[in-house]
Design a protein around this motif. Structure first.
Motif, PDB file in Angstrom:
ATOM      1  N   ASP A 301       0.845  -1.206   0.121  1.00 35.89           N
ATOM      2  CA  ASP A 301       0.094  -0.136   0.208  1.00 35.89           C
ATOM      3  C   ASP A 301       0.893   1.296   0.136  1.00 35.89           C
ATOM      4  OD1 ASP A 301      -2.271  -1.208  -0.187  1.00 35.89           O
ATOM      5  OD2 ASP A 301      -2.642  -1.298   1.912  1.00 35.89           O
ATOM      6  N   ALA A 302       1.990   1.197   0.754  1.00 35.48           N
ATOM      7  CA  ALA A 302       3.086   2.434   0.796  1.00 35.48           C
ATOM      8  C   ALA A 302       3.459   2.504  -0.685  1.00 35.48           C
ATOM      9  CB  ALA A 302       4.083   2.368   1.858  1.00 35.48           C
ATOM     10  N   ALA A 303       3.873   1.554  -1.180  1.00 39.78           N
ATOM     11  CA  ALA A 303       4.332   1.695  -2.788  1.00 39.78           C
ATOM     12  C   ALA A 303       3.214   2.187  -3.619  1.00 39.78           C
ATOM     13  CB  ALA A 303       4.877   0.265  -3.211  1.00 39.78           C
ATOM     14  N   LEU A 304       2.173   1.709  -3.364  1.00 37.80           N
ATOM     15  CA  LEU A 304       1.003   2.511  -4.243  1.00 37.80           C
ATOM     16  C   LEU A 304       0.791   3.860  -3.996  1.00 37.80           C
ATOM     17  CD1 LEU A 304      -1.800  -0.563  -4.174  1.00 37.80           C
ATOM     18  CD2 LEU A 304      -0.705   0.606  -6.379  1.00 37.80           C
ATOM     19  N   ALA A 305       0.982   4.274  -2.675  1.00 34.68           N
ATOM     20  CA  ALA A 305       0.771   5.650  -2.378  1.00 34.68           C
ATOM     21  C   ALA A 305       1.886   6.535  -2.955  1.00 34.68           C
ATOM     22  CB  ALA A 305       0.561   5.709  -1.128  1.00 34.68           C
ATOM     23  N   ALA A 306       3.172   6.021  -3.107  1.00 37.62           N
ATOM     24  CA  ALA A 306       4.171   6.710  -3.473  1.00 37.62           C
ATOM     25  C   ALA A 306       3.854   7.573  -4.784  1.00 37.62           C
ATOM     26  CB  ALA A 306       5.501   5.911  -3.668  1.00 37.62           C
ATOM     27  N   GLU A 307       4.203   8.876  -4.646  1.00 32.98           N
ATOM     28  CA  GLU A 307       4.028   9.885  -5.804  1.00 32.98           C
ATOM     29  C   GLU A 307       5.319   9.481  -7.062  1.00 32.98           C
ATOM     30  OE1 GLU A 307       3.414  13.550  -4.407  1.00 32.98           O
ATOM     31  OE2 GLU A 307       1.518  13.458  -3.234  1.00 32.98           O
ATOM     32  N   THR A 308       6.304   9.290  -6.481  1.00 30.56           N
ATOM     33  CA  THR A 308       7.359   8.969  -7.448  1.00 30.56           C
ATOM     34  C   THR A 308       8.228   7.723  -7.436  1.00 30.56           C
ATOM     35  OG1 THR A 308       9.218   9.871  -6.016  1.00 30.56           O
ATOM     36  CG2 THR A 308       7.864  11.544  -7.242  1.00 30.56           C
ATOM     37  N   GLU A 309       8.972   7.347  -8.404  1.00 31.25           N
ATOM     38  CA  GLU A 309       9.542   6.058  -8.456  1.00 31.25           C
ATOM     39  C   GLU A 309      10.718   6.012  -7.362  1.00 31.25           C
ATOM     40  OE1 GLU A 309      10.312   2.235  -8.768  1.00 31.25           O
ATOM     41  OE2 GLU A 309       8.599   3.383  -9.835  1.00 31.25           O
ATOM     42  N   GLU A 310      11.435   7.363  -7.126  1.00 32.19           N
ATOM     43  CA  GLU A 310      12.256   7.417  -6.342  1.00 32.19           C
ATOM     44  C   GLU A 310      11.980   7.223  -4.889  1.00 32.19           C
ATOM     45  OE1 GLU A 310      11.897   9.448  -8.562  1.00 32.19           O
ATOM     46  OE2 GLU A 310      13.543   9.044  -9.903  1.00 32.19           O
ATOM     47  N   GLU A 311      10.741   7.904  -4.569  1.00 35.17           N
ATOM     48  CA  GLU A 311      10.071   7.658  -3.165  1.00 35.17           C
ATOM     49  C   GLU A 311       9.720   6.199  -2.942  1.00 35.17           C
ATOM     50  OE1 GLU A 311       5.828   9.251  -1.176  1.00 35.17           O
ATOM     51  OE2 GLU A 311       6.601  10.226  -2.691  1.00 35.17           O
ATOM     52  N   ARG A 312       9.123   5.546  -4.221  1.00 38.56           N
ATOM     53  CA  ARG A 312       8.653   4.142  -3.794  1.00 38.56           C
ATOM     54  C   ARG A 312      10.070   3.322  -3.684  1.00 38.56           C
ATOM     55  NH1 ARG A 312       6.385   3.917  -8.415  1.00 38.56           N
ATOM     56  NH2 ARG A 312       4.599   4.413  -7.433  1.00 38.56           N
ATOM     57  N   GLN A 313      11.132   3.693  -4.211  1.00 40.20           N
ATOM     58  CA  GLN A 313      12.471   2.750  -3.908  1.00 40.20           C
ATOM     59  C   GLN A 313      12.848   2.870  -2.558  1.00 40.20           C
ATOM     60  OE1 GLN A 313      13.205   0.404  -6.078  1.00 40.20           O
ATOM     61  NE2 GLN A 313      11.260   0.896  -7.397  1.00 40.20           N
ATOM     62  N   GLN A 314      12.745   4.109  -2.103  1.00 35.76           N
ATOM     63  CA  GLN A 314      13.104   4.261  -0.525  1.00 35.76           C
ATOM     64  C   GLN A 314      12.639   3.658   0.308  1.00 35.76           C
ATOM     65  OE1 GLN A 314      12.633   8.604   0.065  1.00 35.76           O
ATOM     66  NE2 GLN A 314      14.198   9.227  -1.327  1.00 35.76           N
ATOM     67  N   LEU A 315      11.270   3.023  -0.098  1.00 36.09           N
ATOM     68  CA  LEU A 315      10.770   2.054   1.010  1.00 36.09           C
ATOM     69  C   LEU A 315      11.362   0.767   1.053  1.00 36.09           C
ATOM     70  CD1 LEU A 315       6.935   2.735  -0.398  1.00 36.09           C
ATOM     71  CD2 LEU A 315       7.844   3.341   1.642  1.00 36.09           C
ATOM     72  N   PHE A 316      11.903   0.379  -0.124  1.00 39.17           N
ATOM     73  CA  PHE A 316      12.774  -0.757  -0.117  1.00 39.17           C
ATOM     74  C   PHE A 316      14.174  -0.944   0.427  1.00 39.17           C
ATOM     75  CE2 PHE A 316       9.628  -0.920  -3.688  1.00 39.17           C
ATOM     76  CZ  PHE A 316       8.614  -1.477  -3.197  1.00 39.17           C
ATOM     77  N   GLU A 317      14.816   0.425   0.587  1.00 36.70           N
ATOM     78  CA  GLU A 317      16.149   0.218   1.098  1.00 36.70           C
ATOM     79  C   GLU A 317      16.561  -0.237   2.111  1.00 36.70           C
ATOM     80  OE1 GLU A 317      17.212   4.542   0.846  1.00 36.70           O
ATOM     81  OE2 GLU A 317      17.046   4.709  -1.224  1.00 36.70           O
ATOM     82  N   GLY A 318      15.744  -0.338   3.204  1.00 39.37           N
ATOM     83  CA  GLY A 318      15.917  -0.923   4.409  1.00 39.37           C
ATOM     84  C   GLY A 318      15.634  -2.223   4.452  1.00 39.37           C
ATOM     85  N   LEU A 319      15.061  -2.804   3.398  1.00 40.41           N
ATOM     86  CA  LEU A 319      14.487  -4.187   3.274  1.00 40.41           C
ATOM     87  C   LEU A 319      15.550  -5.243   3.169  1.00 40.41           C
ATOM     88  CD1 LEU A 319      10.922  -4.077   1.608  1.00 40.41           C
ATOM     89  CD2 LEU A 319      11.476  -4.098   4.052  1.00 40.41           C
ATOM     90  N   GLU A 320      15.704  -6.311   3.988  1.00 44.62           N
ATOM     91  CA  GLU A 320      16.569  -7.404   3.487  1.00 44.62           C
ATOM     92  C   GLU A 320      15.929  -8.510   2.583  1.00 44.62           C
ATOM     93  OE1 GLU A 320      20.475  -9.157   3.738  1.00 44.62           O
ATOM     94  OE2 GLU A 320      19.689  -7.325   4.903  1.00 44.62           O
ATOM     95  N   LEU A 321      16.317  -8.174   1.291  1.00 49.14           N
ATOM     96  CA  LEU A 321      15.833  -9.141   0.339  1.00 49.14           C
ATOM     97  C   LEU A 321      16.254 -10.694   0.495  1.00 49.14           C
ATOM     98  CD1 LEU A 321      15.531  -6.941  -3.092  1.00 49.14           C
ATOM     99  CD2 LEU A 321      13.899  -7.192  -1.211  1.00 49.14           C
ATOM    100  N   PRO A 322      15.582 -11.593   0.174  1.00 53.77           N
ATOM    101  CA  PRO A 322      16.083 -13.150   0.460  1.00 53.77           C
ATOM    102  C   PRO A 322      17.026 -13.255  -0.893  1.00 53.77           C
ATOM    103  CG  PRO A 322      13.823 -12.863  -0.431  1.00 53.77           C
ATOM    104  CD  PRO A 322      14.206 -11.474   0.068  1.00 53.77           C
ATOM    105  N   ARG A 323      17.601 -14.166  -1.020  1.00 54.93           N
ATOM    106  CA  ARG A 323      18.715 -14.602  -2.073  1.00 54.93           C
ATOM    107  C   ARG A 323      18.161 -15.883  -2.564  1.00 54.93           C
ATOM    108  NH1 ARG A 323      22.891 -12.616  -4.295  1.00 54.93           N
ATOM    109  NH2 ARG A 323      22.879 -10.824  -3.027  1.00 54.93           N
ATOM    110  N   TYR A 324      17.811 -16.230  -3.791  1.00 53.57           N
ATOM    111  CA  TYR A 324      17.425 -17.299  -4.315  1.00 53.57           C
ATOM    112  C   TYR A 324      18.495 -18.228  -4.551  1.00 53.57           C
ATOM    113  CZ  TYR A 324      13.963 -20.371  -6.556  1.00 53.57           C
ATOM    114  OH  TYR A 324      13.423 -21.694  -6.685  1.00 53.57           O
TER     115      TYR A 324
END
Length: 324
Positions: A301-324
């Motif tokens: 929902d936060a990604a949907l609400a983001a007004e710009t792609e830069e703002e959206r990507q900031q949401l994911f900066e702190g996330l620890e993504l899994p590695r396949y």
């Protein structure tokens, strides 16, 4: 003006002004589409498409603006239908996904198993294509979700969210000299005939970037969209293969040697994408969560609400993504 007419002009534009292909995709007749477009043009008093004889050649300036608005109307219509469906029966519906062979064959099966067990009354539709085709299908609304590594950044109408990182592997036959190596170099594999993905598929750009940065020109003898094809021709001795590490299955591919290449090529990131302003249903949120557990409904929902792609990507900066 009718929704059917708007669907027709949007679809004709999406399928390259090919009315026959549009009719086939929409399960209707070519004359019927042509008639409805003419009726809409007569009502509006402008031409939407230019023609040479019976062939549509391009959208007029007015047509381009009308088609853009038509797509907007169709998106909102779909959202209205989803609201009604959610309140009428939240446990049934349909979910369409477009993805590449690698994702469909190796990454998605356990996700699909879990999803269909949790949502048995949701019809699931899987579409395969090139990354560009996949992104186009999602951007146009032909599918709900696109899952791919390449190409989606070219479509501004898509909300993209990172799912996991993955690396590459080099596969060789047991009788190949590299099979005995503990750590391979870019120079060693650059001198071999290579079998890998078609450009634009499954992180192929990372491979080309690595060779270019090292001043090497790889000797690519065969490209494929399918990891199983790559493995087949390695078995036949045509060359060595470079593919996504998830595509090597020890229980099936034991006749081949898998060599780690994570130190040679930068990791790639698989993303899931959908159109902006899409109203997601409960089972859609759940599919995303099953595929990428860090993408909770709150994050989505936060990604949907983001007004710009830069703002959206900031949401994911702190996330620890899994590695396949």
């Amino acid at each position: 003006m009718t929704l059917r007419q708007l669907r027709y002009i949007a679809a004709v534009a999406r399928y390259g002004l090919n009315v026959s292909a549009t009719a086939e995709q929409l399960h209707t007749s070519q004359p019927g589409i042509s008639k409805q477009i003419r009726l809409l043009e007569d009502e509006l008093g402008v031409e939407i498409f230019e023609r040479t004889g019976r062939q549509l050649t391009r959208a007029t300036p007015a047509g381009e603006a009308i088609i853009e608005l038509a797509n907007r109307v169709l998106r909102e219509t779909a959202n209205i239908e989803r609201v009604a469906d959610e309140f009428r029966d939240p446990h049934s519906g349909s979910l369409s996904i477009a993805t590449t062979h690698t994702q469909a064959r190796y990454a998605l099966p356990p996700v699909i198993d879990q999803f269909t067990a949790a949502w048995p009354r949701v019809a699931l539709h899987m579409n395969q294509g090139t990354p560009m085709q996949i992104a186009e299908m999602a951007a146009s609304g032909a599918v709900d979700f696109a899952i791919a590594t390449e190409a989606m950044e070219h479509f501004e109408d898509l909300v993209m969210m990172p799912c996991y990182h993955w690396d590459r592997a080099v596969i060789v036959r047991h009788d190949h000299p590299l099979a005995q190596k503990e750590r391979i170099t870019l120079e060693e594999i650059g001198g071999e005939p290579l079998i890998t993905y078609v450009f634009g598929f499954t992180g192929r750009s990372r491979l080309d970037q690595a060779f270019n940065a090292a001043g090497l020109t790889p000797h690519v003898v065969l490209t494929a969209t399918d990891a199983d094809v790559i493995k087949t021709y390695v078995r036949h001795g045509l060359g060595i293969g470079i593919l996504a590490n998830m595509a090597y299955e020890p229980e099936i591919d034991g006749d081949l040697v898998c060599l780690d290449a994570s130190h040679l090529f930068a990791s790639s990131t698989t993303r899931i994408a959908f159109r902006r302003n899409t109203r997601l249903r409960s089972f859609m949120y759940d599919f995303i969560r099953i595929f990428a557990p860090h993408l909770t409904p709150e994050v989505v929902d936060a990604a949907l609400a983001a007004e710009t792609e830069e703002e959206r990507q900031q949401l994911f900066e702190g996330l620890e993504l899994p590695r396949y």
